[in-house]
Write a protein that holds these residues in place. Structure first.
Motif: not given
Length: 295
Positions: A245-251, A192-197
């Motif tokens: 496959g998700e791209y997560l950022g701040p909330h 599971q590869s997830i990318v985050v900023h």
């Protein structure tokens, strides 16, 4: 999948984090330790590493592992050690050289991989660490940057071979991180590869920092303290509904939210090209299939 994410407890999980002796990496380590994880703190300085471990909840549960991303021997040793673990639930590729760390006139330098050192350290060193750790890894979290929205990816000069600016080199390293993270998801479906900023983060905004509120106020909503910037990283590790496959950022209220990266990050043709280039620069192929059962 909900757009907003909140991490859950991950008791018994093992998580390795590069650059976990300070900044976002340390706060991610602390928050994951709070959620029950055993954290392997990967960093260059032994004294800072042991201090970081001692500051984590239940420090006896965690371990410092010395890793120098500018040293290929160190990367090989640590990567092989991680790959021999019975299971590495998450590998967080957080560490890196920040543009301007040596001042506005930062010089072009060639690093351990024979290319410009910012891209070499932030992307290639992590790719080599991951390549060796793959037998044990279940989830990979790669840290991109919102700078990718401001500086486009330059395929012809991503290694600063034609011209050099430190900030641009940093942006290229983060583009490469994001492109490679999504290509990893396409190639290794069982990892599971997830990318985050993490958004913008400065130490002045973390709790307890000695800075006047009047100075910090204009930046609220644009940049956050590094403890807050670590929350999307923690969500990427400890949100069970993520499948890769998700791209997560701040909330503002949740730990993180699913967002969309710049189009080049998800471009499959660009991903295939970068994967091949990465293997060429590493001098090694990255396994096409994970070598562990899923369970």
């Amino acid at each position: 999948m909900p757009k907003e994410l909140q991490p859950e407890r991950i008791d018994g999980h093992t998580v390795a984090i590069t650059g976990a002796t300070s900044g976002i990496g340390f706060y991610a380590a602390a928050q994951l330790a709070d959620l029950g994880a055993r954290v392997l703190v990967l960093g260059r300085s032994e004294s800072r590493g042991r201090t970081a471990v001692s500051a984590l909840p239940d420090p006896a549960r965690h371990e410092f592992v010395q890793l120098d991303l500018a040293d290929r021997t160190s990367i090989a040793k640590v990567g092989d050690r991680l790959g021999e673990l019975p299971r590495l639930d998450a590998l967080v590729l957080n560490a890196g050289i920040v543009a301007g760390a040596s001042g506005p006139g930062q010089a072009h330098r060639i690093g351990a991989f024979g290319v410009e050192e910012i891209v070499g350290t932030n992307h290639l060193a992590h790719a080599e660490l991951l390549r060796r750790a793959l037998p044990a890894v279940r989830r990979v979290v790669s840290l991109g940057s919102m700078l990718t929205r401001k500086i486009p990816f330059d395929r012809e000069n991503w290694l600063s071979e034609k011209h050099y600016r430190a900030r641009v080199a940093y942006a290229m390293s983060k583009h490469a991180t994001e492109i490679f993270g999504f290509e990893l998801h396409r190639r290794l479906a069982e990892v599971q590869s997830i990318v985050v900023h993490p958004g913008g983060a400065i130490d002045a905004l973390r709790p307890g920092a000695t800075v006047r509120r009047a100075l910090a106020k204009p930046f609220r909503g644009i940049v956050r303290g590094k403890d807050q910037a670590a929350r999307p990283v923690v969500a990427a590790v400890a949100s069970p509904e993520l499948r890769g496959g998700e791209y997560l950022g701040p909330h503002r209220t949740a730990a993180a939210e699913v967002q969309q990266p710049v189009p080049t990050s998800r471009d499959p043709e660009l991903g295939e090209w970068l994967w091949t280039e990465t293997e060429r620069l590493l001098g090694s192929r990255i396994p096409a299939e994970p070598r562990h059962p899923i369970g």
